[in-house]
Design an enzyme around this catalytic site. Structure first.
Site, PDB file in Angstrom:
ATOM      1  N   ASP A 111       0.781  -1.228   0.000  1.00 52.70           N
ATOM      2  CA  ASP A 111       0.000   0.000   0.000  1.00 52.70           C
ATOM      3  C   ASP A 111       0.823   1.293   0.000  1.00 52.70           C
ATOM      4  O   ASP A 111       0.679   2.109  -0.896  1.00 52.70           O
ATOM      5  CB  ASP A 111      -0.974  -0.010   1.203  1.00 52.70           C
ATOM      6  CG  ASP A 111      -1.952   1.138   1.155  1.00 52.70           C
ATOM      7  OD1 ASP A 111      -2.491   1.405   0.069  1.00 52.70           O
ATOM      8  OD2 ASP A 111      -2.188   1.780   2.203  1.00 52.70           O
ATOM      9  N   CYS A 168     -21.493  -3.906 -18.000  1.00 53.40           N
ATOM     10  CA  CYS A 168     -21.989  -3.656 -16.640  1.00 53.40           C
ATOM     11  C   CYS A 168     -21.518  -2.291 -16.159  1.00 53.40           C
ATOM     12  O   CYS A 168     -20.374  -1.899 -16.374  1.00 53.40           O
ATOM     13  CB  CYS A 168     -21.474  -4.744 -15.703  1.00 53.40           C
ATOM     14  SG  CYS A 168     -21.938  -4.488 -13.979  1.00 53.40           S
ATOM     15  N   CYS A 171     -21.388  -0.509 -10.581  1.00 52.20           N
ATOM     16  CA  CYS A 171     -20.591   0.249  -9.599  1.00 52.20           C
ATOM     17  C   CYS A 171     -20.722   1.748  -9.844  1.00 52.20           C
ATOM     18  O   CYS A 171     -20.854   2.536  -8.901  1.00 52.20           O
ATOM     19  CB  CYS A 171     -19.130  -0.191  -9.623  1.00 52.20           C
ATOM     20  SG  CYS A 171     -18.290  -0.005 -11.214  1.00 52.20           S
ATOM     21  N   CYS A 218     -15.218   3.134   2.288  1.00 51.68           N
ATOM     22  CA  CYS A 218     -16.519   2.941   1.638  1.00 51.68           C
ATOM     23  C   CYS A 218     -16.416   1.757   0.691  1.00 51.68           C
ATOM     24  O   CYS A 218     -15.455   1.657  -0.069  1.00 51.68           O
ATOM     25  CB  CYS A 218     -16.911   4.199   0.860  1.00 51.68           C
ATOM     26  SG  CYS A 218     -18.465   3.990  -0.055  1.00 51.68           S
ATOM     27  N   CYS A 225     -20.911  -4.732  -7.136  1.00 50.97           N
ATOM     28  CA  CYS A 225     -20.264  -5.528  -8.199  1.00 50.97           C
ATOM     29  C   CYS A 225     -20.759  -6.974  -8.198  1.00 50.97           C
ATOM     30  O   CYS A 225     -20.677  -7.669  -7.189  1.00 50.97           O
ATOM     31  CB  CYS A 225     -18.744  -5.494  -8.013  1.00 50.97           C
ATOM     32  SG  CYS A 225     -17.871  -6.542  -9.202  1.00 50.97           S
TER      33      CYS A 225
END
Ligand code: B12
Length: 237
Positions: A111, A168, A171, A218, A225
């Protein structure tokens, strides 16, 4: 063989997926520059530092040849800080590799290292980058965190998996603040994850009224999804 040794060590450490990418620069710099130039990064000024270096593992390990990308499902990372948990597991994998090749060098990333983790995970076949910008694995969806081992070991790279988002846009439509401004592009100034984790100072009323008490992060775009609901379950990989 070293690839197999690493793969087994990663599975033993608890990673559900492991894949290898070449330690070559990824070509995402133009997109990163575009995102930064439109101020979509909000006040995360640290993201502006060294965009070229973020694309190139050599900037973190001189002589790097391979990036071992590992994915840990959220439920295994719950509780303690996931950075510590993932780093410990990466250490176990690196130690196993070192036992087979004592002279090898390793740099562990979770990260906070200045590297674009998602494009490397995509190249390593962990999944594809969804329209919500997170990496989606065909088997388990996107509720996982990533960690990488950059190494000077020459490993056999894995290939990418096909992008299965298709038409799709669940999201995009689910985000209550419209933060997914186009497929794969997040306007962080409107992202509730940013506003509840990174943002300092008062939050605009139109966002504040959507944020729940004590909210940290969040998952709305991920909850929407189909790959996180098992609707598109794919057993190919
Ligand atoms: C900064 C950051 C954030 C910021 C900004 C989010 C973002 N999308 O960049 C904030 C604080 C908002 C955030 C939130 C979250 N994050 Co975060 N974050 C990071 C961090 C540190 C850097 C990400 C980055 O480089 N962003 C720069 C932008 C430009 O990248 P990008 O949005 O992915 O855009 C790229 C692509 O979309 C592509 N692209 C753009 N346009 C187009 C168009 C086309 C046609 C194509 C093909 C490609 C393309 O190019 C861009 C450059 O690579 C990484 C760790 C790391 N070192 O990489 C974790 C990381 C991405 N985050 C992670 C997580 C888990 C989250 C949250 C789910 C946490 C939460 N529960 O709230 C949310 C998800 C929100 C979201 N939908 O993105 C995980 C993702 C794991 C996964 N499955 O992919 C990471 C990898 C951390 C980790 N080690 O596990 N995060």
């Amino acid at each position: 063989m070293m690839n197999e040794l690493i793969r087994r060590a990663a599975k033993d450490a608890g990673f559900f997926a492991v894949g290898i990418a070449r330690a070559e620069p990824v070509p995402e710099k133009a997109r990163l520059d575009d995102w930064l130039s439109r101020d979509l990064c909000a006040a995360m000024d640290w993201m502006r530092r060294g965009p070229a270096e973020r694309c190139d593992p050599q900037s973190l390990l001189d002589g790097a040849r391979s990036v071992v990308c590992c994915a840990l499902a959220y439920r295994f990372a719950a509780g303690r800080d996931y950075h510590d948990i993932v780093r410990e597991k990466l250490r176990r994998v690196a130690d196993a590799a070192k036992s087979g090749e004592p002279g090898a060098r390793f740099k562990l990333c979770v990260d906070t290292s200045p590297i674009l983790e998602k494009p490397f995970a995509v190249r390593a076949g962990i999944g594809w980058q969804g329209k919500n910008s997170v990496v989606i694995n065909p088997n388990i969806g996107s509720f996982f965190v990533l960690g990488e081992i950059i190494t000077d070991l020459e490993l056999e790279p894995d290939g990418p998996v096909p992008d299965k988002c298709g038409d799709c846009r669940k999201c995009i439509d689910a985000c209550p603040t419209g933060a997914i401004v186009s497929p794969k592009v997040i306007d962080v100034r409107r992202c509730l994850s940013y506003l509840t984790i990174e943002h300092k100072g008062p939050i605009d009323d139109k966002f504040a009224k959507i944020i729940k008490k004590g909210q940290y992060g969040c998952d709305i775009c991920q909850n929407a999804c189909p790959f996180n609901k098992g609707e598109n379950y794919d057993t190919a990989r």
